[in-house]
Design an enzyme around this catalytic site. Structure first.
Site, short mmCIF file in Angstrom:
data_model
loop_
_atom_site.label_atom_id
_atom_site.label_comp_id
_atom_site.label_asym_id
_atom_site.label_seq_id
_atom_site.Cartn_x
_atom_site.Cartn_y
_atom_site.Cartn_z
N HIS A 1 0.83 -1.20 0.00
CA HIS A 1 0.00 0.00 0.00
C HIS A 1 0.87 1.26 0.00
CE1 HIS A 1 -2.88 2.80 2.30
NE2 HIS A 1 -3.43 2.60 1.12
N GLU B 1 0.91 -0.37 -4.89
CA GLU B 1 -0.31 0.42 -5.11
C GLU B 1 0.09 1.88 -5.31
OE1 GLU B 1 -3.83 2.75 -3.00
OE2 GLU B 1 -1.71 2.62 -2.47
N ASP C 1 -1.63 5.91 -6.09
CA ASP C 1 -2.81 6.77 -6.08
C ASP C 1 -2.60 7.89 -7.08
OD1 ASP C 1 -4.30 5.68 -3.64
OD2 ASP C 1 -2.35 6.15 -2.77
N HIS D 1 -1.66 10.35 -2.72
CA HIS D 1 -2.94 9.90 -2.18
C HIS D 1 -3.92 11.05 -1.98
CE1 HIS D 1 -5.84 8.86 1.00
NE2 HIS D 1 -5.86 7.68 0.41
#
Length: 321
Positions: free
Chosen positions: A66, A94, A96, A109
């Site tokens: 993450h 991951e 964003d 993010h």
């Protein structure tokens, strides 16, 4: 002098012959090394895709980091956090997405800069040139030397090396598709969605046919869970399905162990308690069996983690890595 020929001439010919052989050998070795490096890159992503598509038949539990391995490099969604994942040979990262004022996709993010950078205000109010003047902060606010990466920079870094789960992609679907195709990264990108298939088709059509689209069931309890689950397993062609839940007594959760029977891997989160009914990363520090062990017992063979190196150590200890 021997019959009009000096001794130096055969020596010179021998020297030139050896030089030619050595030069030829150098290029042969160089070609082998180049081919080997290309093969390593290809084999890595091919291996990851084989694992993702094996329906959980192998014992290997896949780890997706993450925002990268930010706990060990101190900056989330940074090139160093992603490079760390590649170095650790994790399965996926991951990222964003946010968009700048001049329509460049960057990896961050929050919609605002305040928490993770030396700037303030909305990302969308800045040009890429302006953002490049800022520096990323650690979780405790220490200013680092790292800049906000663009999506293109991350794709170049991760190309053929690791799978990429892209989050916050829906507002930028066309731009994402264009950049991914430019770098030929479609096959290693995973997009998660909570949409029923009919809704997804209306919104995106065949835009992401070459990507991996994975349905996510956010459990609420009641018949709506069954409706969505049935739609997901019937209409999506995905190698994995994800469940998210605030309680561990939802009836639909009994379906999680059916994933392998449906030829799918089961993606569960170890991030924080609202995704896994309290079987989270914080608990794993003192009670790994109550966190990671519990997730494995539910059938998880992909775990989305905020502390991927801690998770990796646990999986090695139980023979699942």
């Amino acid at each position: 002098m021997v019959h009009g020929t000096t001794l130096e001439e055969p020596c010179r010919e021998l020297f030139l012959s050896k030089r030619f052989v050595m030069k030829k050998l150098f290029f042969v070795i160089l070609a082998i090394l180049i081919c080997r490096n290309i093969a390593v890159c290809q084999c890595r992503v091919d291996t990851l895709l084989q694992l993702l598509n094996d329906g959980g038949k192998s014992s290997h539990v896949m780890i997706f980091a993450h925002r990268g391995d930010w706990r060990n490099v101190q900056t989330e969604n940074s090139l160093s956090a992603y490079q760390r994942c590649i170095d650790e040979e994790l399965d996926g990262i991951e990222v964003d997405l946010q968009m700048t004022k001049d329509s460049v996709l960057v990896v961050m993010h929050d919609e605002t800069l305040d928490r993770t950078t030396t700037g303030s205000g909305k990302v969308s109010d800045y040009s890429l040139t302006d953002l490049q003047l800022l520096r990323l902060r650690s979780p405790i606010g220490v200013v680092t030397r790292e800049k906000i990466p663009t999506l293109e920079e991350v794709l170049k870094l991760a190309k053929d090396k690791i799978l990429i789960q892209v989050d916050k992609w829906k507002p930028y679907s066309k731009e994402l598709a264009t950049i991914a195709k430019k770098h030929n990264c479609e096959r290693q990108i995973i997009l998660r969605t909570t949409d029923k298939k009919e809704v997804y088709n209306k919104r995106y059509g065949n835009l992401f046919d070459d990507f991996i689209v994975m349905p996510v069931l956010v459990c609420k309890g009641g018949e709506i869970d069954n409706e969505k689950y049935n739609d997901f397993v019937t209409n999506y062609s995905s190698p994995a399905i994800s469940f998210s839940f605030t309680r561990d007594d939802y009836p639909i959760m009994k379906k999680m162990k059916e994933a392998s029977e449906n030829g799918q891997r089961l993606w569960l989160n170890s991030l924080w308690d609202t995704f896994n009914a309290g079987h989270d990363e914080e608990l794993a520090i003192t009670d790994p069996e109550g966190s990671y062990g519990w997730l494995l017992n539910q059938g998880a063979n992909i775990i989305f983690s905020d502390n991927p190196t801690q998770l990796k150590r646990y999986l090695i200890s139980v023979g699942r890595w």
